[in-house]
Design an enzyme around this catalytic site. Structure first.
Site, PDB file in Angstrom:
ATOM      1  N   GLU A 159     -56.984 -12.115 -12.069  1.00  0.00           N
ATOM      2  CA  GLU A 159     -57.233 -12.683 -10.738  1.00  0.00           C
ATOM      3  C   GLU A 159     -58.410 -13.644 -10.757  1.00  0.00           C
ATOM      4  OE1 GLU A 159     -57.111  -9.645  -7.722  1.00  0.00           O
ATOM      5  OE2 GLU A 159     -54.924  -9.719  -7.860  1.00  0.00           O
ATOM      6  N   CYS A 179     -43.963  -4.304  -7.852  1.00  0.00           N
ATOM      7  CA  CYS A 179     -45.208  -3.694  -8.338  1.00  0.00           C
ATOM      8  C   CYS A 179     -44.887  -2.502  -9.254  1.00  0.00           C
ATOM      9  CB  CYS A 179     -46.005  -3.222  -7.128  1.00  0.00           C
ATOM     10  SG  CYS A 179     -47.503  -2.337  -7.528  1.00  0.00           S
ATOM     11  N   ASN A 180     -45.442  -2.504 -10.445  1.00  0.00           N
ATOM     12  CA  ASN A 180     -45.192  -1.393 -11.374  1.00  0.00           C
ATOM     13  C   ASN A 180     -45.745  -0.082 -10.836  1.00  0.00           C
ATOM     14  OD1 ASN A 180     -44.330  -2.440 -14.397  1.00  0.00           O
ATOM     15  ND2 ASN A 180     -45.309  -4.010 -13.160  1.00  0.00           N
ATOM     16  N   TYR A 227     -53.373  -1.464  -5.988  1.00  0.00           N
ATOM     17  CA  TYR A 227     -52.752  -0.148  -5.912  1.00  0.00           C
ATOM     18  C   TYR A 227     -53.041   0.660  -7.187  1.00  0.00           C
ATOM     19  CZ  TYR A 227     -49.541  -1.468  -2.035  1.00  0.00           C
ATOM     20  OH  TYR A 227     -48.990  -1.843  -0.845  1.00  0.00           O
ATOM     21  N   CYS A 279     -47.304  -4.302 -15.926  1.00  0.00           N
ATOM     22  CA  CYS A 279     -48.075  -4.612 -14.716  1.00  0.00           C
ATOM     23  C   CYS A 279     -47.769  -6.060 -14.370  1.00  0.00           C
ATOM     24  CB  CYS A 279     -49.574  -4.434 -14.991  1.00  0.00           C
ATOM     25  SG  CYS A 279     -50.623  -5.014 -13.636  1.00  0.00           S
ATOM     26  N   ASP A 287     -44.899  -6.539  -3.446  1.00  0.00           N
ATOM     27  CA  ASP A 287     -45.924  -6.202  -4.442  1.00  0.00           C
ATOM     28  C   ASP A 287     -47.231  -5.915  -3.709  1.00  0.00           C
ATOM     29  OD1 ASP A 287     -47.211  -5.910  -6.974  1.00  0.00           O
ATOM     30  OD2 ASP A 287     -48.014  -7.930  -6.785  1.00  0.00           O
ATOM     31  N   SER A 288     -48.159  -5.315  -4.436  1.00  0.00           N
ATOM     32  CA  SER A 288     -49.475  -5.058  -3.853  1.00  0.00           C
ATOM     33  C   SER A 288     -50.221  -6.366  -3.558  1.00  0.00           C
ATOM     34  CB  SER A 288     -50.299  -4.197  -4.811  1.00  0.00           C
ATOM     35  OG  SER A 288     -50.370  -4.831  -6.080  1.00  0.00           O
ATOM     36  N   HIS A 331     -49.481  -8.428 -13.353  1.00  0.00           N
ATOM     37  CA  HIS A 331     -50.461  -9.454 -13.739  1.00  0.00           C
ATOM     38  C   HIS A 331     -50.475  -9.764 -15.231  1.00  0.00           C
ATOM     39  CE1 HIS A 331     -51.880  -8.599  -9.758  1.00  0.00           C
ATOM     40  NE2 HIS A 331     -52.925  -9.392  -9.862  1.00  0.00           N
TER      41      HIS A 331
END
Ligand code: DGL
Length: 287
Positions: free
Chosen positions: A155, A76-77, A45, A187, A13-14, A189
């Site tokens: 985050e 990661c999407n 990203y 996503c 993932d990013s 997150h």
């Protein structure tokens, strides 16, 4: 069982968000050895162009391939949207993205045929979700919404409260005049903000809505495909080995990641430079 079965699965993932997918893979396939790579030096990203995301994803895949993985999960999407085909062409192992599995789930789940997709700017611009859904069910009415402020909110740990609610209300307002009954959290997150997103959809005059995320659906897809290929690590009675590599170790990162994703990272987290995949060696560790 073949030797391939004991090789690790690579998950990339990013940043830390892909740990939601890793968690689901651990729950579904506890015996698997897993290597997680978070490109924390280059996150996010989501606002970058397709070429850049493809280059970053190619670096990440090269690093994980050097660790002898038997399969790659692009958690990661945004990377799944832009780089999946490139990675599949380059690698000779199974490569899983996070878009198709949840699209399949959503297409069968929706009664009204109206589905909202929330994602980063890149994911929405790529049209990947829209195409996946319409390929499965051409009658669907898909409502894509880019929500670039949600990653920083997650985050920052602003999982609820007035600011988060206002941001969500504004992003989701276009759904007020629809019959959306299924919302894809497109996503890594967004599952962290699930309660706040549910609150925002509940506040709209929608049919009863279901929020779907990729983590569980992707782990099912991995289990099914590796099972069919006969390369699941089923013989193992003990939990698989888990290793974590990050391209940057920001202050407080491990605490935040552990708090958000319920995975213990301490002592297992290594700092790596993936732009230099020829060395592909960990440069420092947190131990
Ligand atoms: N992992 C990204 C995704 O799922 C979100 C974070 C980022 O923008 O890099 O699209």
């Amino acid at each position: 069982m073949t030797d391939t079965a004991t090789q690790p699965i690579g998950i990339f993932d990013s940043g830390v968000g892909g740990l939601t997918v890793m968690r689901a893979v651990i729950d579904r396939l506890p015996g698997e050895n897993l290597i997680y790579l978070g490109d924390t030096a280059r996150v996010p990203y989501g606002n970058r162009g397709a070429e850049t995301v493809r280059r970053y994803a190619t670096n990440a895949a090269a690093f994980l391939s050097s660790r002898d993985i038997k399969a790659l999960v692009v958690a990661c999407n945004t990377a799944s949207a832009f780089a999946l085909e490139t990675l599949r062409q380059r690698l000779s192992i199974p490569v899983f993205g996070v878009i198709s599995p949840v699209a399949r789930l959503a297409a069968t789940h929706s009664d009204t045929g109206e589905i909202a997709v929330l994602g980063t700017r890149g994911t929405i611009r790529s049209d990947a979700y829209q195409q996946a859904l319409l390929n499965l069910r051409p009658d669907l009415n898909v409502h894509p919404i880019a929500c670039p402020l949600l990653v920083p909110l997650a985050e920052e740990g602003w999982l609820d409260g007035a600011v988060t609610d206002q941001v969500l209300a504004r992003y989701l307002q276009p759904l007020a005049s629809t019959e959306v009954d299924t919302v894809i959290l497109g996503c890594t997150h967004y599952p962290i903000l699930r309660d706040a997103i549910a609150g925002a959809t509940d506040a709209l005059p929608l049919p009863k809505t279901t929020l779907l995320d990729s983590a569980h659906a992707t782990s099912e897809a991995v289990a099914e495909a590796l099972g069919e290929a006969g390369i699941l690590n089923q013989a193992s009675a003990t939990p698989g080995e888990r290793r974590f590599f990050l391209t940057d170790l920001p202050d407080g990162f491990i605490d935040t990641a552990e708090q958000f994703f319920g995975c213990s990272l301490r002592g297992d987290c290594e700092h790596i430079d993936i732009t230099d995949t020829t060395s592909a060696a960990a440069s420092s560790t947190t131990e």
